[in-house]
Design a protein around this motif. Structure first.
Motif, PDB file in Angstrom:
ATOM      1  N   PHE A 242     -52.547 -18.046 -50.901  1.00 38.32           N
ATOM      2  CA  PHE A 242     -53.714 -18.659 -51.549  1.00 38.32           C
ATOM      3  C   PHE A 242     -54.764 -19.061 -50.530  1.00 38.32           C
ATOM      4  O   PHE A 242     -54.481 -19.220 -49.347  1.00 38.32           O
ATOM      5  CB  PHE A 242     -53.289 -19.911 -52.350  1.00 38.32           C
ATOM      6  CG  PHE A 242     -52.548 -20.939 -51.535  1.00 38.32           C
ATOM      7  CD1 PHE A 242     -53.230 -21.825 -50.699  1.00 38.32           C
ATOM      8  CD2 PHE A 242     -51.157 -21.033 -51.579  1.00 38.32           C
ATOM      9  CE1 PHE A 242     -52.549 -22.770 -49.937  1.00 38.32           C
ATOM     10  CE2 PHE A 242     -50.464 -21.971 -50.820  1.00 38.32           C
ATOM     11  CZ  PHE A 242     -51.166 -22.843 -50.005  1.00 38.32           C
ATOM     12  N   SER A 243     -55.977 -19.229 -51.026  1.00 37.40           N
ATOM     13  CA  SER A 243     -57.032 -19.873 -50.253  1.00 37.40           C
ATOM     14  C   SER A 243     -57.829 -20.772 -51.193  1.00 37.40           C
ATOM     15  O   SER A 243     -58.352 -20.298 -52.198  1.00 37.40           O
ATOM     16  CB  SER A 243     -57.945 -18.839 -49.607  1.00 37.40           C
ATOM     17  OG  SER A 243     -58.937 -19.520 -48.850  1.00 37.40           O
ATOM     18  N   LEU A 257     -58.370 -24.157 -47.120  1.00 36.65           N
ATOM     19  CA  LEU A 257     -56.915 -24.271 -46.958  1.00 36.65           C
ATOM     20  C   LEU A 257     -56.303 -22.926 -47.320  1.00 36.65           C
ATOM     21  O   LEU A 257     -56.441 -22.449 -48.445  1.00 36.65           O
ATOM     22  CB  LEU A 257     -56.338 -25.370 -47.852  1.00 36.65           C
ATOM     23  CG  LEU A 257     -54.806 -25.515 -47.764  1.00 36.65           C
ATOM     24  CD1 LEU A 257     -54.380 -26.054 -46.397  1.00 36.65           C
ATOM     25  CD2 LEU A 257     -54.266 -26.406 -48.877  1.00 36.65           C
ATOM     26  N   TYR A 258     -55.626 -22.332 -46.329  1.00 35.68           N
ATOM     27  CA  TYR A 258     -55.136 -20.959 -46.453  1.00 35.68           C
ATOM     28  C   TYR A 258     -53.634 -20.904 -46.200  1.00 35.68           C
ATOM     29  O   TYR A 258     -53.130 -21.577 -45.304  1.00 35.68           O
ATOM     30  CB  TYR A 258     -55.869 -20.099 -45.400  1.00 35.68           C
ATOM     31  CG  TYR A 258     -55.371 -18.679 -45.287  1.00 35.68           C
ATOM     32  CD1 TYR A 258     -56.029 -17.643 -45.937  1.00 35.68           C
ATOM     33  CD2 TYR A 258     -54.251 -18.373 -44.517  1.00 35.68           C
ATOM     34  CE1 TYR A 258     -55.578 -16.332 -45.838  1.00 35.68           C
ATOM     35  CE2 TYR A 258     -53.784 -17.065 -44.419  1.00 35.68           C
ATOM     36  CZ  TYR A 258     -54.448 -16.047 -45.078  1.00 35.68           C
ATOM     37  OH  TYR A 258     -53.995 -14.753 -44.979  1.00 35.68           O
ATOM     38  N   HIS A 259     -52.934 -20.109 -46.988  1.00 37.19           N
ATOM     39  CA  HIS A 259     -51.524 -19.832 -46.688  1.00 37.19           C
ATOM     40  C   HIS A 259     -51.204 -18.417 -47.127  1.00 37.19           C
ATOM     41  O   HIS A 259     -51.665 -17.958 -48.170  1.00 37.19           O
ATOM     42  CB  HIS A 259     -50.596 -20.802 -47.434  1.00 37.19           C
ATOM     43  CG  HIS A 259     -49.135 -20.482 -47.236  1.00 37.19           C
ATOM     44  ND1 HIS A 259     -48.349 -19.933 -48.222  1.00 37.19           N
ATOM     45  CD2 HIS A 259     -48.333 -20.621 -46.154  1.00 37.19           C
ATOM     46  CE1 HIS A 259     -47.107 -19.750 -47.752  1.00 37.19           C
ATOM     47  NE2 HIS A 259     -47.078 -20.159 -46.509  1.00 37.19           N
ATOM     48  N   CYS A 260     -50.420 -17.722 -46.304  1.00 34.12           N
ATOM     49  CA  CYS A 260     -49.971 -16.369 -46.648  1.00 34.12           C
ATOM     50  C   CYS A 260     -48.445 -16.383 -46.670  1.00 34.12           C
ATOM     51  O   CYS A 260     -47.795 -16.712 -45.669  1.00 34.12           O
ATOM     52  CB  CYS A 260     -50.495 -15.368 -45.624  1.00 34.12           C
ATOM     53  SG  CYS A 260     -50.059 -13.672 -46.011  1.00 34.12           S
ATOM     54  N   TYR A 261     -47.866 -16.030 -47.810  1.00 35.34           N
ATOM     55  CA  TYR A 261     -46.414 -16.069 -47.996  1.00 35.34           C
ATOM     56  C   TYR A 261     -45.720 -15.099 -47.033  1.00 35.34           C
ATOM     57  O   TYR A 261     -46.164 -13.971 -46.822  1.00 35.34           O
ATOM     58  CB  TYR A 261     -46.083 -15.663 -49.440  1.00 35.34           C
ATOM     59  CG  TYR A 261     -44.607 -15.652 -49.762  1.00 35.34           C
ATOM     60  CD1 TYR A 261     -43.937 -16.831 -50.044  1.00 35.34           C
ATOM     61  CD2 TYR A 261     -43.900 -14.447 -49.815  1.00 35.34           C
ATOM     62  CE1 TYR A 261     -42.586 -16.816 -50.357  1.00 35.34           C
ATOM     63  CE2 TYR A 261     -42.549 -14.430 -50.126  1.00 35.34           C
ATOM     64  CZ  TYR A 261     -41.900 -15.608 -50.397  1.00 35.34           C
ATOM     65  OH  TYR A 261     -40.552 -15.612 -50.708  1.00 35.34           O
ATOM     66  N   GLY A 262     -44.627 -15.571 -46.453  1.00 37.34           N
ATOM     67  CA  GLY A 262     -43.847 -14.744 -45.539  1.00 37.34           C
ATOM     68  C   GLY A 262     -42.862 -15.604 -44.771  1.00 37.34           C
ATOM     69  O   GLY A 262     -42.559 -16.728 -45.184  1.00 37.34           O
ATOM     70  N   MET A 263     -42.380 -15.084 -43.666  1.00 34.24           N
ATOM     71  CA  MET A 263     -41.433 -15.820 -42.845  1.00 34.24           C
ATOM     72  C   MET A 263     -42.176 -16.661 -41.832  1.00 34.24           C
ATOM     73  O   MET A 263     -42.865 -16.125 -40.961  1.00 34.24           O
ATOM     74  CB  MET A 263     -40.485 -14.856 -42.133  1.00 34.24           C
ATOM     75  CG  MET A 263     -39.299 -14.462 -43.007  1.00 34.24           C
ATOM     76  SD  MET A 263     -38.354 -13.091 -42.342  1.00 34.24           S
ATOM     77  CE  MET A 263     -38.083 -13.617 -40.681  1.00 34.24           C
ATOM     78  N   GLY A 264     -42.063 -17.981 -41.953  1.00 29.73           N
ATOM     79  CA  GLY A 264     -42.736 -18.873 -41.022  1.00 29.73           C
ATOM     80  C   GLY A 264     -42.042 -18.916 -39.664  1.00 29.73           C
ATOM     81  O   GLY A 264     -40.978 -18.305 -39.483  1.00 29.73           O
ATOM     82  N   GLU A 265     -42.648 -19.641 -38.741  1.00 31.91           N
ATOM     83  CA  GLU A 265     -42.057 -19.792 -37.411  1.00 31.91           C
ATOM     84  C   GLU A 265     -40.725 -20.517 -37.519  1.00 31.91           C
ATOM     85  O   GLU A 265     -40.586 -21.472 -38.278  1.00 31.91           O
ATOM     86  CB  GLU A 265     -42.997 -20.605 -36.496  1.00 31.91           C
ATOM     87  CG  GLU A 265     -44.232 -19.838 -36.093  1.00 31.91           C
ATOM     88  CD  GLU A 265     -45.231 -20.720 -35.351  1.00 31.91           C
ATOM     89  OE1 GLU A 265     -44.833 -21.784 -34.842  1.00 31.91           O
ATOM     90  OE2 GLU A 265     -46.413 -20.342 -35.306  1.00 31.91           O
ATOM     91  N   VAL A 266     -39.756 -20.069 -36.728  1.00 31.69           N
ATOM     92  CA  VAL A 266     -38.418 -20.618 -36.840  1.00 31.69           C
ATOM     93  C   VAL A 266     -38.155 -21.682 -35.778  1.00 31.69           C
ATOM     94  O   VAL A 266     -37.733 -22.786 -36.086  1.00 31.69           O
ATOM     95  CB  VAL A 266     -37.347 -19.503 -36.773  1.00 31.69           C
ATOM     96  CG1 VAL A 266     -35.966 -20.078 -36.992  1.00 31.69           C
ATOM     97  CG2 VAL A 266     -37.645 -18.446 -37.834  1.00 31.69           C
TER      98      VAL A 266
END
Length: 267
Positions: A242-243, A257-266
């Protein structure tokens, strides 16, 4: 001249405000929570200023001008689907969609019903349930049922207008997280982080007549298209990609405010 062509967009111009930082996303506590929710490194807030009076009814012109502005193009960040790296928009936006997101809530008491309806116990623990799937999300507690399962008995706890509120959207996004999200057992991390980010992004002021605090920001959920199709926030659509554009008409700021679904930093 057709609306959306550069000639009639001379009204709004923008500037990037790199000095504006969003503490809510960078405190050690939030960082460790975002890591647990698989959102770290995939969520970003940026600020831009603009120089004309903002009018809500002209939101489409405003957002189109934003995407075409020479100060926005090299600075607006998004995640590359192919490399997973942060990039800037390397394509020309031809069309935008800006959905109005209501933003009226001034208190976290909005979520008290989670306790009243036995979705969360008095001690803050989220009530568990038998595992089921609501693709792509695993449902293992009553909270996720309320967020996702429309035919569950508690879904009505939040009405449709409630669910459209920016405060609810933010809370839901944090609860659902990224691809390797580790869910919380207690509600407080979700509520605390929602409150921090909400307060950081949304502007309020005291109404001179009524002396009441009111929200002054206008919020839009934004999608942009190039000649091929969707190019922002991502070429792939996902409920958790989303943005949101949070526009303060008084300070003349846009918070993205931006987010892209996926694997975040571990680590």
């Amino acid at each position: 001249m057709a609306s959306g062509e550069p000639g009639d967009l001379g009204v709004y111009s923008f500037r990037f405000l790199p000095q504006k930082t969003f503490q809510s996303l960078s405190t050690p506590q939030t960082t460790s929570r975002l890591r647990q929710w698989s959102m770290l490194g995939r969520i970003e807030a940026q600020a831009f200023g603009f120089d004309q009076t903002f009018q809500t009814y002209r939101k489409d012109d405003f957002i189109m001008a934003f995407f075409k502005d020479p100060n926005v193009i090299p600075n607006l960040k998004l995640l590359s689907e192919s490399s997973g790296e942060w990039i800037t928009l390397g394509t020309e936006v031809k069309k935008i969609e800006a959905i109005n997101v209501p933003c009226t809530q001034l208190s976290m008491s909005f979520f008290n019903r989670l306790y009243d309806e036995a979705i969360v116990r008095d001690n803050g623990y989220i009530v568990k349930c038998l595992d089921s799937f609501c693709d792509p999300f695993l449902i293992s507690d009553e909270l996720r049922k309320v967020l996702l399962v429309e035919d569950s008995e508690k879904y009505e706890v939040f009405s449709q207008p409630d669910r459209e509120e920016f405060l609810f959207c933010l809370f839901k996004h944090l609860c659902l997280g990224g691809a390797l999200c580790q869910y919380e057992d207690v509600i407080s991390p979700y509520l605390e982080t929602t409150k921090l980010i909400y307060k950081d992004l949304v502007s309020v002021r005291k109404n001179p007549q009524t002396k009441k605090i009111q929200i002054t920001s206008s919020i839009f959920k934004v999608t942009a298209y190039d000649s091929v199709g969707v190019c922002y926030p991502s070429t792939k659509s996902h409920e958790q990609t989303f943005s949101y554009f949070i526009v303060d008409p008084f300070k003349r700021h846009v918070h993205v405010l931006y987010h892209c679904y996926g694997m975040g930093e571990v680590s």
